[in-house]
Motif scaffolding. Structure first.
Motif, short mmCIF file in Angstrom:
data_model
loop_
_atom_site.label_atom_id
_atom_site.label_comp_id
_atom_site.label_asym_id
_atom_site.label_seq_id
_atom_site.Cartn_x
_atom_site.Cartn_y
_atom_site.Cartn_z
N GLU B 237 0.82 -1.21 0.00
CA GLU B 237 0.00 0.00 0.00
C GLU B 237 0.86 1.28 0.00
O GLU B 237 0.47 2.29 -0.57
N GLU B 238 2.04 1.18 0.63
CA GLU B 238 2.93 2.36 0.70
C GLU B 238 3.89 2.44 -0.48
O GLU B 238 4.79 3.27 -0.49
N GLY B 239 3.73 1.52 -1.44
CA GLY B 239 4.60 1.57 -2.61
C GLY B 239 5.94 0.90 -2.42
O GLY B 239 6.86 1.08 -3.23
N HIS B 240 6.08 0.10 -1.36
CA HIS B 240 7.35 -0.59 -1.13
C HIS B 240 7.32 -2.02 -1.66
O HIS B 240 6.27 -2.66 -1.67
#
Lengths: 288, 288
Positions: B237-240
Protein backbone atom coordinates in the motif's frame (compact mmCIF):
# COMPACT_ATOMS: atom_id res chain seq x y z
CA UNK A 1 -22.76 -46.79 3.36
CA UNK A 2 -20.01 -46.19 0.83
CA UNK A 3 -20.36 -46.60 -2.89
CA UNK A 4 -17.97 -49.35 -3.91
CA UNK A 5 -16.02 -48.36 -6.98
CA UNK A 6 -16.25 -51.40 -9.21
CA UNK A 7 -12.92 -51.56 -11.02
CA UNK A 8 -13.74 -54.84 -12.65
CA UNK A 9 -16.92 -53.53 -14.28
CA UNK A 10 -15.26 -50.28 -15.29
CA UNK A 11 -12.29 -52.12 -16.79
CA UNK A 12 -14.74 -54.20 -18.82
CA UNK A 13 -16.48 -51.06 -20.05
CA UNK A 14 -13.16 -49.42 -20.91
CA UNK A 15 -12.02 -52.54 -22.74
CA UNK A 16 -15.11 -52.57 -24.93
CA UNK A 17 -14.54 -48.90 -25.80
CA UNK A 18 -10.91 -49.76 -26.60
CA UNK A 19 -11.97 -52.65 -28.77
CA UNK A 20 -14.33 -50.38 -30.72
CA UNK A 21 -11.55 -47.83 -31.18
CA UNK A 22 -9.26 -50.54 -32.51
CA UNK A 23 -11.90 -51.60 -34.99
CA UNK A 24 -12.46 -48.03 -36.09
CA UNK A 25 -8.74 -47.45 -36.61
CA UNK A 26 -8.61 -50.56 -38.75
CA UNK A 27 -11.72 -49.78 -40.76
CA UNK A 28 -11.05 -46.08 -41.28
CA UNK A 29 -7.29 -45.93 -41.45
CA UNK A 30 -6.13 -49.48 -42.03
CA UNK A 31 -4.06 -49.26 -38.87
CA UNK A 32 -3.77 -51.82 -36.07
CA UNK A 33 -2.31 -50.59 -32.76
CA UNK A 34 0.67 -52.75 -31.83
CA UNK A 35 2.01 -53.54 -28.36
CA UNK A 36 5.22 -55.33 -27.57
CA UNK A 37 5.94 -56.51 -24.04
CA UNK A 38 9.59 -57.30 -23.47
CA UNK A 39 10.22 -59.72 -20.63
CA UNK A 40 13.68 -60.64 -19.43
CA UNK A 41 14.09 -63.88 -17.49
CA UNK A 42 11.44 -66.18 -16.05
CA UNK A 43 10.02 -64.56 -12.92
CA UNK A 44 6.65 -66.35 -12.50
CA UNK A 45 4.74 -63.25 -11.38
CA UNK A 46 6.09 -61.25 -14.34
CA UNK A 47 5.21 -64.07 -16.71
CA UNK A 48 1.65 -64.08 -15.38
CA UNK A 49 1.31 -60.29 -15.82
CA UNK A 50 2.72 -60.48 -19.32
CA UNK A 51 0.40 -63.34 -20.25
CA UNK A 52 -2.59 -61.30 -19.02
CA UNK A 53 -1.53 -58.27 -21.01
CA UNK A 54 -0.94 -60.34 -24.14
CA UNK A 55 -4.28 -62.14 -23.82
CA UNK A 56 -6.23 -58.92 -23.24
CA UNK A 57 -4.50 -57.12 -26.08
CA UNK A 58 -5.27 -59.92 -28.54
CA UNK A 59 -8.85 -60.09 -27.38
CA UNK A 60 -9.30 -56.36 -28.07
CA UNK A 61 -7.85 -56.69 -31.56
CA UNK A 62 -4.45 -55.15 -30.75
CA UNK A 63 -1.44 -56.61 -32.53
CA UNK A 64 0.39 -58.06 -29.54
CA UNK A 65 3.91 -59.39 -29.29
CA UNK A 66 5.69 -60.87 -26.29
CA UNK A 67 9.45 -60.82 -26.62
CA UNK A 68 10.93 -63.28 -24.15
CA UNK A 69 14.64 -62.74 -23.50
CA UNK A 70 17.16 -64.72 -21.45
CA UNK A 71 18.15 -63.23 -18.10
CA UNK A 72 21.77 -63.29 -19.24
CA UNK A 73 21.09 -60.59 -21.85
CA UNK A 74 23.50 -57.66 -21.88
CA UNK A 75 22.59 -53.99 -21.72
CA UNK A 76 23.64 -53.34 -25.30
CA UNK A 77 21.69 -56.33 -26.60
CA UNK A 78 18.56 -55.15 -24.79
CA UNK A 79 19.05 -51.61 -26.06
CA UNK A 80 19.31 -52.98 -29.58
CA UNK A 81 16.02 -54.82 -29.18
CA UNK A 82 14.29 -51.69 -27.87
CA UNK A 83 15.68 -49.84 -30.87
CA UNK A 84 14.31 -52.52 -33.17
CA UNK A 85 10.79 -51.82 -31.88
CA UNK A 86 11.33 -48.06 -31.95
CA UNK A 87 11.97 -48.50 -35.67
CA UNK A 88 9.14 -50.96 -36.25
CA UNK A 89 6.08 -49.08 -37.57
CA UNK A 90 3.78 -51.97 -36.59
CA UNK A 91 4.57 -51.35 -32.92
CA UNK A 92 2.94 -48.27 -31.39
CA UNK A 93 3.61 -49.14 -27.73
CA UNK A 94 6.68 -50.66 -26.05
CA UNK A 95 6.66 -51.98 -22.50
CA UNK A 96 9.63 -53.49 -20.68
CA UNK A 97 8.33 -55.66 -17.86
CA UNK A 98 9.73 -55.18 -14.36
CA UNK A 99 11.89 -56.51 -12.72
CA UNK A 100 15.06 -56.60 -14.82
CA UNK A 101 18.23 -58.56 -13.96
CA UNK A 102 21.06 -56.82 -12.17
CA UNK A 103 23.33 -56.29 -15.17
CA UNK A 104 20.64 -54.12 -16.78
CA UNK A 105 20.54 -50.36 -16.24
CA UNK A 106 16.77 -49.99 -16.17
CA UNK A 107 16.81 -46.20 -16.32
CA UNK A 108 18.78 -46.26 -19.55
CA UNK A 109 16.36 -48.79 -21.04
CA UNK A 110 13.35 -46.63 -20.10
CA UNK A 111 14.99 -43.65 -21.78
CA UNK A 112 15.83 -45.61 -24.89
CA UNK A 113 12.14 -46.14 -25.64
CA UNK A 114 10.85 -43.47 -28.01
CA UNK A 115 8.71 -41.11 -25.87
CA UNK A 116 5.86 -41.50 -28.37
CA UNK A 117 5.95 -45.30 -27.93
CA UNK A 118 6.38 -45.14 -24.13
CA UNK A 119 3.12 -46.89 -23.29
CA UNK A 120 4.01 -47.04 -19.58
CA UNK A 121 4.53 -43.26 -19.40
CA UNK A 122 7.84 -43.70 -17.54
CA UNK A 123 10.13 -41.70 -19.86
CA UNK A 124 11.31 -38.51 -18.07
CA UNK A 125 10.07 -36.30 -20.89
CA UNK A 126 6.56 -37.72 -20.44
CA UNK A 127 6.85 -37.39 -16.66
CA UNK A 128 7.97 -33.78 -17.13
CA UNK A 129 5.03 -33.01 -19.40
CA UNK A 130 2.67 -34.52 -16.85
CA UNK A 131 4.15 -32.51 -13.97
CA UNK A 132 3.98 -29.36 -16.12
CA UNK A 133 0.36 -30.17 -16.99
CA UNK A 134 1.20 -29.96 -20.66
CA UNK A 135 -1.81 -29.56 -22.90
CA UNK A 136 -0.56 -31.83 -25.69
CA UNK A 137 -0.91 -35.62 -25.84
CA UNK A 138 1.53 -37.82 -23.96
CA UNK A 139 1.33 -41.16 -22.16
CA UNK A 140 0.90 -41.32 -18.38
CA UNK A 141 1.61 -44.18 -15.96
CA UNK A 142 -1.30 -46.61 -16.31
CA UNK A 143 -2.29 -47.19 -12.69
CA UNK A 144 -2.81 -43.50 -11.80
CA UNK A 145 -4.41 -42.84 -15.18
CA UNK A 146 -6.83 -45.67 -14.41
CA UNK A 147 -7.66 -44.08 -11.06
CA UNK A 148 -8.49 -40.82 -12.84
CA UNK A 149 -10.88 -42.78 -15.08
CA UNK A 150 -12.54 -44.07 -11.91
CA UNK A 151 -12.95 -40.52 -10.56
CA UNK A 152 -14.52 -39.48 -13.85
CA UNK A 153 -16.86 -42.47 -14.05
CA UNK A 154 -18.14 -41.87 -10.51
CA UNK A 155 -18.35 -38.08 -10.94
CA UNK A 156 -15.78 -37.45 -8.22
CA UNK A 157 -14.60 -33.91 -8.87
CA UNK A 158 -11.12 -33.06 -7.55
CA UNK A 159 -11.27 -29.31 -8.01
CA UNK A 160 -10.49 -27.55 -4.73
CA UNK A 161 -10.43 -30.83 -2.81
CA UNK A 162 -7.79 -31.83 -0.30
CA UNK A 163 -6.06 -34.90 -1.68
CA UNK A 164 -3.49 -37.05 0.05
CA UNK A 165 -1.15 -39.38 -1.82
CA UNK A 166 0.52 -41.93 0.45
CA UNK A 167 3.55 -43.22 -1.41
CA UNK A 168 5.96 -41.45 -3.75
CA UNK A 169 6.96 -44.11 -6.25
CA UNK A 170 7.66 -43.20 -9.86
CA UNK A 171 5.01 -45.68 -11.00
CA UNK A 172 2.11 -44.67 -8.77
CA UNK A 173 2.65 -41.97 -6.14
CA UNK A 174 4.32 -39.24 -8.16
CA UNK A 175 2.20 -39.46 -11.33
CA UNK A 176 -0.99 -39.83 -9.22
CA UNK A 177 -0.07 -36.70 -7.25
CA UNK A 178 0.59 -34.79 -10.48
CA UNK A 179 -2.71 -35.89 -12.02
CA UNK A 180 -4.68 -34.83 -8.94
CA UNK A 181 -2.84 -31.51 -8.84
CA UNK A 182 -3.61 -30.96 -12.52
CA UNK A 183 -7.27 -31.72 -11.79
CA UNK A 184 -7.33 -28.85 -9.28
CA UNK A 185 -6.80 -30.62 -5.96
CA UNK A 186 -4.45 -29.46 -3.23
CA UNK A 187 -2.13 -32.41 -2.98
CA UNK A 188 -0.02 -33.70 -0.10
CA UNK A 189 2.58 -36.33 -0.93
CA UNK A 190 3.42 -38.55 2.04
CA UNK A 191 5.90 -41.39 2.38
CA UNK A 192 7.94 -43.51 4.77
CA UNK A 193 9.56 -40.45 6.35
CA UNK A 194 6.24 -38.79 7.13
CA UNK A 195 5.89 -38.64 10.88
CA UNK A 196 2.12 -38.51 11.22
CA UNK A 197 0.07 -39.63 8.24
CA UNK A 198 -3.21 -39.26 10.16
CA UNK A 199 -2.61 -35.53 10.57
CA UNK A 200 -3.05 -35.35 6.78
CA UNK A 201 -5.65 -38.04 6.14
CA UNK A 202 -8.09 -36.79 8.78
CA UNK A 203 -8.64 -33.59 6.76
CA UNK A 204 -8.53 -35.22 3.35
CA UNK A 205 -11.40 -35.38 0.88
CA UNK A 206 -9.51 -37.90 -1.26
CA UNK A 207 -6.97 -40.45 -0.03
CA UNK A 208 -4.92 -42.61 -2.35
CA UNK A 209 -2.78 -45.25 -0.69
CA UNK A 210 0.06 -47.07 -2.42
CA UNK A 211 2.30 -48.21 0.39
CA UNK A 212 2.12 -51.99 0.29
CA UNK A 213 1.51 -52.00 4.06
CA UNK A 214 -1.56 -53.39 5.79
CA UNK A 215 -3.67 -50.94 7.84
CA UNK A 216 -2.12 -47.83 6.25
CA UNK A 217 -5.56 -46.23 6.40
CA UNK A 218 -7.86 -47.18 9.28
CA UNK A 219 -11.32 -45.97 10.20
CA UNK A 220 -9.85 -43.51 12.71
CA UNK A 221 -7.64 -41.94 10.04
CA UNK A 222 -10.40 -40.61 7.80
CA UNK A 223 -13.13 -38.03 7.99
CA UNK A 224 -16.71 -39.05 7.22
CA UNK A 225 -17.46 -38.96 3.52
CA UNK A 226 -13.86 -39.23 2.32
CA UNK A 227 -13.02 -41.00 -0.93
CA UNK A 228 -10.51 -43.83 -0.46
CA UNK A 229 -8.56 -45.33 -3.36
CA UNK A 230 -6.50 -48.39 -2.50
CA UNK A 231 -3.62 -49.20 -4.83
CA UNK A 232 -1.99 -51.63 -2.38
CA UNK A 233 -1.71 -55.35 -2.95
CA UNK A 234 -0.80 -57.22 0.22
CA UNK A 235 -1.25 -60.71 1.58
CA UNK A 236 -2.89 -60.54 5.01
CA UNK A 237 -2.51 -62.76 8.07
CA UNK A 238 -5.05 -65.23 6.64
CA UNK A 239 -3.25 -65.45 3.31
CA UNK A 240 -5.75 -63.34 1.36
CA UNK A 241 -5.03 -60.60 -1.14
CA UNK A 242 -5.99 -57.29 0.48
CA UNK A 243 -5.20 -53.61 0.06
CA UNK A 244 -3.49 -51.01 2.24
CA UNK A 245 -6.73 -49.86 3.83
CA UNK A 246 -9.10 -51.38 6.39
CA UNK A 247 -11.77 -51.83 3.74
CA UNK A 248 -14.51 -53.48 5.83
CA UNK A 249 -14.16 -50.94 8.66
CA UNK A 250 -14.17 -48.00 6.29
CA UNK A 251 -17.32 -49.00 4.40
CA UNK A 252 -19.77 -47.22 6.69
CA UNK A 253 -17.67 -44.06 7.12
CA UNK A 254 -16.44 -43.11 3.63
CA UNK A 255 -18.40 -42.05 0.56
CA UNK A 256 -16.47 -44.03 -2.08
CA UNK A 257 -13.94 -46.82 -1.77
CA UNK A 258 -12.15 -49.27 -4.05
CA UNK A 259 -12.00 -52.94 -3.04
CA UNK A 260 -8.93 -55.14 -3.35
CA UNK A 261 -9.16 -57.23 -5.44
CA UNK A 262 -11.54 -55.82 -8.04
CA UNK A 263 -10.69 -52.13 -7.65
CA UNK A 264 -7.61 -50.41 -9.07
CA UNK A 265 -5.99 -53.67 -10.24
CA UNK A 266 -8.20 -54.44 -13.25
CA UNK A 267 -8.01 -50.79 -14.34
CA UNK A 268 -4.24 -50.92 -14.83
CA UNK A 269 -4.29 -53.44 -17.68
CA UNK A 270 -7.40 -51.85 -19.21
CA UNK A 271 -5.63 -48.49 -19.15
CA UNK A 272 -2.55 -50.01 -20.75
CA UNK A 273 -4.78 -51.21 -23.59
CA UNK A 274 -6.48 -47.80 -23.82
CA UNK A 275 -3.11 -46.08 -23.96
CA UNK A 276 -1.79 -48.43 -26.64
CA UNK A 277 -4.66 -47.20 -28.81
CA UNK A 278 -4.07 -43.59 -27.70
CA UNK A 279 -0.47 -43.85 -28.92
CA UNK A 280 -1.60 -45.28 -32.26
CA UNK A 281 -4.11 -42.45 -32.70
CA UNK A 282 -1.60 -39.78 -31.72
CA UNK A 283 0.94 -41.25 -34.11
CA UNK A 284 -1.67 -41.06 -36.86
CA UNK A 285 -2.43 -37.42 -35.97
CA UNK A 286 1.26 -36.52 -36.06
CA UNK A 287 1.58 -38.19 -39.45
CA UNK A 288 -1.21 -36.06 -40.90
CA UNK B 1 13.51 -14.05 17.50
CA UNK B 2 13.89 -15.55 14.05
CA UNK B 3 17.17 -15.97 12.25
CA UNK B 4 16.95 -13.85 9.14
CA UNK B 5 18.20 -15.75 6.11
CA UNK B 6 20.52 -13.30 4.40
CA UNK B 7 20.09 -13.97 0.70
CA UNK B 8 22.29 -11.09 -0.27
CA UNK B 9 25.27 -12.35 1.72
CA UNK B 10 24.72 -15.92 0.57
CA UNK B 11 24.47 -14.83 -3.07
CA UNK B 12 27.76 -13.01 -2.66
CA UNK B 13 29.38 -16.13 -1.21
CA UNK B 14 27.95 -18.30 -3.96
CA UNK B 15 29.16 -15.85 -6.59
CA UNK B 16 32.72 -15.98 -5.29
CA UNK B 17 32.63 -19.77 -5.40
CA UNK B 18 31.30 -19.56 -8.95
CA UNK B 19 34.01 -17.13 -9.92
CA UNK B 20 36.67 -19.52 -8.56
CA UNK B 21 35.13 -22.41 -10.46
CA UNK B 22 35.20 -20.36 -13.66
CA UNK B 23 38.86 -19.60 -13.11
CA UNK B 24 39.64 -23.24 -12.44
CA UNK B 25 37.84 -24.36 -15.60
CA UNK B 26 39.87 -21.85 -17.58
CA UNK B 27 43.19 -22.72 -15.97
CA UNK B 28 42.76 -26.49 -15.95
CA UNK B 29 40.72 -27.12 -19.06
CA UNK B 30 40.97 -23.96 -21.11
CA UNK B 31 37.19 -23.68 -21.02
CA UNK B 32 35.08 -20.60 -20.33
CA UNK B 33 31.41 -21.19 -19.43
CA UNK B 34 29.22 -19.24 -21.83
CA UNK B 35 25.74 -17.85 -21.20
CA UNK B 36 23.45 -16.31 -23.79
CA UNK B 37 20.35 -14.46 -22.73
CA UNK B 38 17.87 -14.00 -25.55
CA UNK B 39 15.48 -11.09 -25.07
CA UNK B 40 12.64 -10.33 -27.41
CA UNK B 41 11.22 -6.82 -27.43
CA UNK B 42 11.84 -3.97 -25.04
CA UNK B 43 9.95 -4.65 -21.82
CA UNK B 44 11.76 -2.41 -19.28
CA UNK B 45 11.60 -4.93 -16.42
CA UNK B 46 12.97 -7.68 -18.66
CA UNK B 47 15.73 -5.39 -19.86
CA UNK B 48 16.71 -4.67 -16.28
CA UNK B 49 16.80 -8.38 -15.38
CA UNK B 50 18.85 -9.16 -18.46
CA UNK B 51 21.29 -6.33 -17.74
CA UNK B 52 21.77 -7.67 -14.20
CA UNK B 53 22.39 -11.17 -15.45
CA UNK B 54 24.83 -9.96 -18.09
CA UNK B 55 26.73 -7.75 -15.64
CA UNK B 56 26.99 -10.49 -13.00
CA UNK B 57 28.09 -13.09 -15.54
CA UNK B 58 30.83 -10.86 -16.88
CA UNK B 59 32.00 -10.00 -13.38
CA UNK B 60 32.36 -13.71 -12.55
CA UNK B 61 34.37 -14.38 -15.70
CA UNK B 62 31.57 -16.06 -17.64
CA UNK B 63 31.46 -15.43 -21.40
CA UNK B 64 28.17 -13.56 -21.58
CA UNK B 65 26.08 -12.64 -24.57
CA UNK B 66 22.82 -10.73 -24.74
CA UNK B 67 20.91 -11.32 -27.94
CA UNK B 68 18.35 -8.56 -28.39
CA UNK B 69 15.61 -9.36 -30.89
CA UNK B 70 12.74 -7.28 -32.28
CA UNK B 71 9.28 -8.07 -30.91
CA UNK B 72 8.13 -8.72 -34.47
CA UNK B 73 10.32 -11.83 -34.72
CA UNK B 74 8.59 -14.95 -36.01
CA UNK B 75 8.53 -18.35 -34.34
CA UNK B 76 10.74 -19.90 -36.99
CA UNK B 77 13.30 -17.10 -36.80
CA UNK B 78 13.49 -17.43 -33.02
CA UNK B 79 13.80 -21.22 -33.29
CA UNK B 80 16.66 -20.72 -35.75
CA UNK B 81 18.45 -18.46 -33.29
CA UNK B 82 18.03 -20.97 -30.45
CA UNK B 83 19.43 -23.62 -32.79
CA UNK B 84 22.40 -21.40 -33.53
CA UNK B 85 23.31 -21.35 -29.83
CA UNK B 86 22.59 -25.07 -29.45
CA UNK B 87 25.27 -25.58 -32.08
CA UNK B 88 27.69 -22.99 -30.67
CA UNK B 89 30.28 -24.76 -28.48
CA UNK B 90 31.17 -21.47 -26.74
CA UNK B 91 27.67 -21.31 -25.25
CA UNK B 92 27.00 -23.72 -22.40
CA UNK B 93 23.77 -22.16 -21.16
CA UNK B 94 20.83 -20.66 -23.07
CA UNK B 95 18.11 -18.56 -21.45
CA UNK B 96 15.12 -17.04 -23.19
CA UNK B 97 13.85 -14.15 -21.12
CA UNK B 98 10.15 -13.97 -20.23
CA UNK B 99 7.75 -12.58 -21.39
CA UNK B 100 7.62 -13.34 -25.11
CA UNK B 101 5.34 -11.65 -27.65
CA UNK B 102 2.04 -13.25 -28.57
CA UNK B 103 3.09 -14.71 -31.91
CA UNK B 104 5.70 -16.86 -30.12
CA UNK B 105 4.86 -20.35 -28.88
CA UNK B 106 6.94 -20.23 -25.72
CA UNK B 107 6.59 -23.93 -24.96
CA UNK B 108 8.06 -24.86 -28.31
CA UNK B 109 10.96 -22.46 -27.76
CA UNK B 110 11.69 -23.97 -24.32
CA UNK B 111 11.74 -27.43 -25.87
CA UNK B 112 14.00 -26.35 -28.69
CA UNK B 113 16.79 -25.56 -26.24
CA UNK B 114 19.13 -28.54 -25.86
CA UNK B 115 18.35 -30.08 -22.44
CA UNK B 116 22.06 -29.93 -21.58
CA UNK B 117 22.11 -26.17 -22.28
CA UNK B 118 18.79 -25.49 -20.54
CA UNK B 119 20.19 -23.23 -17.84
CA UNK B 120 16.69 -22.34 -16.57
CA UNK B 121 15.80 -26.02 -16.05
CA UNK B 122 12.45 -25.55 -17.81
CA UNK B 123 12.76 -28.29 -20.47
CA UNK B 124 10.25 -31.09 -19.73
CA UNK B 125 12.97 -33.73 -19.74
CA UNK B 126 14.80 -31.85 -16.99
CA UNK B 127 11.54 -31.32 -15.09
CA UNK B 128 10.84 -35.06 -15.43
CA UNK B 129 14.28 -35.97 -14.10
CA UNK B 130 13.75 -33.64 -11.16
CA UNK B 131 10.34 -35.10 -10.34
CA UNK B 132 11.79 -38.61 -10.64
CA UNK B 133 14.69 -37.59 -8.37
CA UNK B 134 17.12 -38.75 -11.00
CA UNK B 135 20.63 -39.28 -9.68
CA UNK B 136 22.43 -37.89 -12.72
CA UNK B 137 23.21 -34.23 -13.39
CA UNK B 138 20.56 -31.97 -14.84
CA UNK B 139 19.61 -28.29 -14.48
CA UNK B 140 16.84 -27.21 -12.11
CA UNK B 141 14.81 -23.98 -12.04
CA UNK B 142 17.07 -21.37 -10.43
CA UNK B 143 14.78 -19.84 -7.81
CA UNK B 144 13.91 -23.13 -6.06
CA UNK B 145 17.48 -24.37 -6.44
CA UNK B 146 18.60 -21.17 -4.72
CA UNK B 147 16.18 -21.82 -1.86
CA UNK B 148 17.69 -25.29 -1.41
CA UNK B 149 21.11 -23.63 -1.14
CA UNK B 150 19.68 -21.45 1.63
CA UNK B 151 18.38 -24.51 3.50
CA UNK B 152 21.80 -26.10 3.24
CA UNK B 153 23.67 -22.98 4.33
CA UNK B 154 21.49 -22.58 7.41
CA UNK B 155 21.49 -26.33 8.24
CA UNK B 156 17.75 -26.60 7.77
CA UNK B 157 17.16 -30.31 7.27
CA UNK B 158 14.00 -31.24 5.37
CA UNK B 159 13.98 -34.95 6.09
CA UNK B 160 10.67 -36.00 7.65
CA UNK B 161 9.48 -32.39 7.87
CA UNK B 162 6.05 -31.16 6.87
CA UNK B 163 6.55 -28.73 4.01
CA UNK B 164 3.93 -26.55 2.38
CA UNK B 165 4.38 -25.02 -1.06
CA UNK B 166 1.89 -22.23 -1.77
CA UNK B 167 1.81 -21.77 -5.53
CA UNK B 168 2.11 -24.32 -8.33
CA UNK B 169 3.87 -22.45 -11.11
CA UNK B 170 6.28 -24.25 -13.41
CA UNK B 171 9.03 -21.79 -12.45
CA UNK B 172 8.78 -21.90 -8.66
CA UNK B 173 6.02 -23.98 -7.05
CA UNK B 174 6.35 -27.27 -8.87
CA UNK B 175 10.15 -27.54 -8.93
CA UNK B 176 10.34 -26.32 -5.31
CA UNK B 177 7.83 -28.99 -4.25
CA UNK B 178 9.83 -31.66 -6.09
CA UNK B 179 13.11 -30.55 -4.51
CA UNK B 180 11.62 -30.62 -1.00
CA UNK B 181 10.08 -34.04 -1.67
CA UNK B 182 13.43 -35.32 -2.92
CA UNK B 183 15.03 -33.98 0.27
CA UNK B 184 12.70 -36.16 2.34
CA UNK B 185 9.92 -33.75 3.29
CA UNK B 186 6.22 -34.53 3.13
CA UNK B 187 5.03 -31.89 0.70
CA UNK B 188 1.65 -30.24 0.26
CA UNK B 189 1.15 -28.22 -2.90
CA UNK B 190 -1.47 -25.49 -2.49
CA UNK B 191 -2.83 -22.97 -4.96
CA UNK B 192 -5.67 -20.62 -5.81
CA UNK B 193 -8.26 -23.40 -5.58
CA UNK B 194 -7.18 -24.42 -2.07
CA UNK B 195 -10.03 -23.66 0.27
CA UNK B 196 -8.16 -23.25 3.54
CA UNK B 197 -4.43 -22.60 3.33
CA UNK B 198 -4.15 -22.13 7.10
CA UNK B 199 -5.26 -25.71 7.70
CA UNK B 200 -1.98 -26.70 6.05
CA UNK B 201 0.37 -23.95 7.19
CA UNK B 202 -0.52 -24.23 10.86
CA UNK B 203 1.03 -27.72 10.97
CA UNK B 204 3.94 -26.96 8.65
CA UNK B 205 7.61 -27.02 9.60
CA UNK B 206 8.55 -25.33 6.34
CA UNK B 207 6.41 -22.87 4.37
CA UNK B 208 7.37 -21.56 0.95
CA UNK B 209 5.12 -18.88 -0.48
CA UNK B 210 5.10 -17.89 -4.13
CA UNK B 211 1.69 -16.41 -4.70
CA UNK B 212 2.32 -12.77 -5.48
CA UNK B 213 -0.35 -11.80 -2.95
CA UNK B 214 0.16 -9.68 0.14
CA UNK B 215 -0.56 -11.32 3.53
CA UNK B 216 -0.56 -14.86 2.12
CA UNK B 217 1.10 -15.98 5.36
CA UNK B 218 0.21 -14.12 8.56
CA UNK B 219 1.30 -14.67 12.15
CA UNK B 220 -1.89 -16.64 12.87
CA UNK B 221 -1.18 -19.03 10.01
CA UNK B 222 2.06 -20.51 11.33
CA UNK B 223 3.14 -22.63 14.24
CA UNK B 224 5.95 -21.39 16.49
CA UNK B 225 9.37 -22.24 15.12
CA UNK B 226 8.32 -22.68 11.49
CA UNK B 227 10.67 -21.82 8.64
CA UNK B 228 9.20 -19.27 6.22
CA UNK B 229 10.61 -18.73 2.73
CA UNK B 230 9.11 -15.82 0.83
CA UNK B 231 9.42 -15.94 -2.95
CA UNK B 232 6.82 -13.22 -3.51
CA UNK B 233 7.54 -9.78 -4.89
CA UNK B 234 4.71 -7.36 -4.35
CA UNK B 235 4.27 -3.63 -4.06
CA UNK B 236 2.42 -2.81 -0.85
CA UNK B 237 0.00 0.00 0.00
CA UNK B 238 2.93 2.36 0.70
CA UNK B 239 4.60 1.57 -2.61
CA UNK B 240 7.35 -0.59 -1.13
CA UNK B 241 8.65 -3.91 -2.45
CA UNK B 242 7.48 -6.61 -0.03
CA UNK B 243 6.91 -10.34 -0.07
CA UNK B 244 3.86 -12.56 0.36
CA UNK B 245 4.30 -12.92 4.10
CA UNK B 246 3.77 -10.59 7.04
CA UNK B 247 7.49 -10.44 7.66
CA UNK B 248 7.58 -8.05 10.63
CA UNK B 249 4.78 -9.87 12.46
CA UNK B 250 6.35 -13.27 11.86
CA UNK B 251 9.80 -12.36 13.16
CA UNK B 252 9.14 -13.25 16.81
CA UNK B 253 7.22 -16.43 16.05
CA UNK B 254 9.20 -18.32 13.39
CA UNK B 255 12.69 -19.81 13.56
CA UNK B 256 13.95 -18.73 10.13
CA UNK B 257 12.60 -16.26 7.61
CA UNK B 258 13.71 -14.65 4.36
CA UNK B 259 13.25 -10.91 3.95
CA UNK B 260 12.00 -9.20 0.78
CA UNK B 261 14.10 -7.65 -0.65
CA UNK B 262 17.38 -9.36 0.19
CA UNK B 263 16.13 -12.92 0.55
CA UNK B 264 15.31 -15.26 -2.28
CA UNK B 265 15.72 -12.59 -4.97
CA UNK B 266 19.52 -12.28 -5.00
CA UNK B 267 19.84 -16.07 -4.91
CA UNK B 268 18.09 -16.50 -8.24
CA UNK B 269 20.73 -14.73 -10.32
CA UNK B 270 23.55 -16.25 -8.26
CA UNK B 271 22.08 -19.70 -8.90
CA UNK B 272 21.80 -18.95 -12.60
CA UNK B 273 25.51 -18.19 -12.62
CA UNK B 274 26.27 -21.32 -10.59
CA UNK B 275 24.23 -23.42 -12.99
CA UNK B 276 25.92 -21.92 -16.04
CA UNK B 277 29.17 -23.27 -14.62
CA UNK B 278 27.51 -26.58 -13.66
CA UNK B 279 26.45 -27.03 -17.28
CA UNK B 280 29.96 -26.30 -18.52
CA UNK B 281 31.43 -28.83 -16.08
CA UNK B 282 28.86 -31.49 -16.96
CA UNK B 283 29.50 -30.92 -20.65
CA UNK B 284 33.21 -31.42 -19.98
CA UNK B 285 32.51 -34.65 -18.06
CA UNK B 286 30.32 -35.97 -20.87
CA UNK B 287 33.06 -35.20 -23.38
CA UNK B 288 35.58 -37.24 -21.43
Amino acid sequence: MATIIDGKALAKKLNSQTSLRVKKLQDTNGITPGLVVIIVGTDPASERYVRNKHRTAKRLGIYSLVRQLPDTISQSELLKIVQEYNDNPKITGILVQDPLPKQINEKEITRAILPEKDVDGFHPINVGKLYLDDSTNYPVACTPKGVMTMFKEYNINLKGKNAVMIGRSAIVGKPMAALMLNAGASVSILHLLTKDITEYTKNADIIVSATGSLHTVTKDDVKPGAVVIDVGQNINEEGHLVGDTDYADLLDKVSYITPVPGGVGPMTIATLMQQTVDLAEWSLERGK
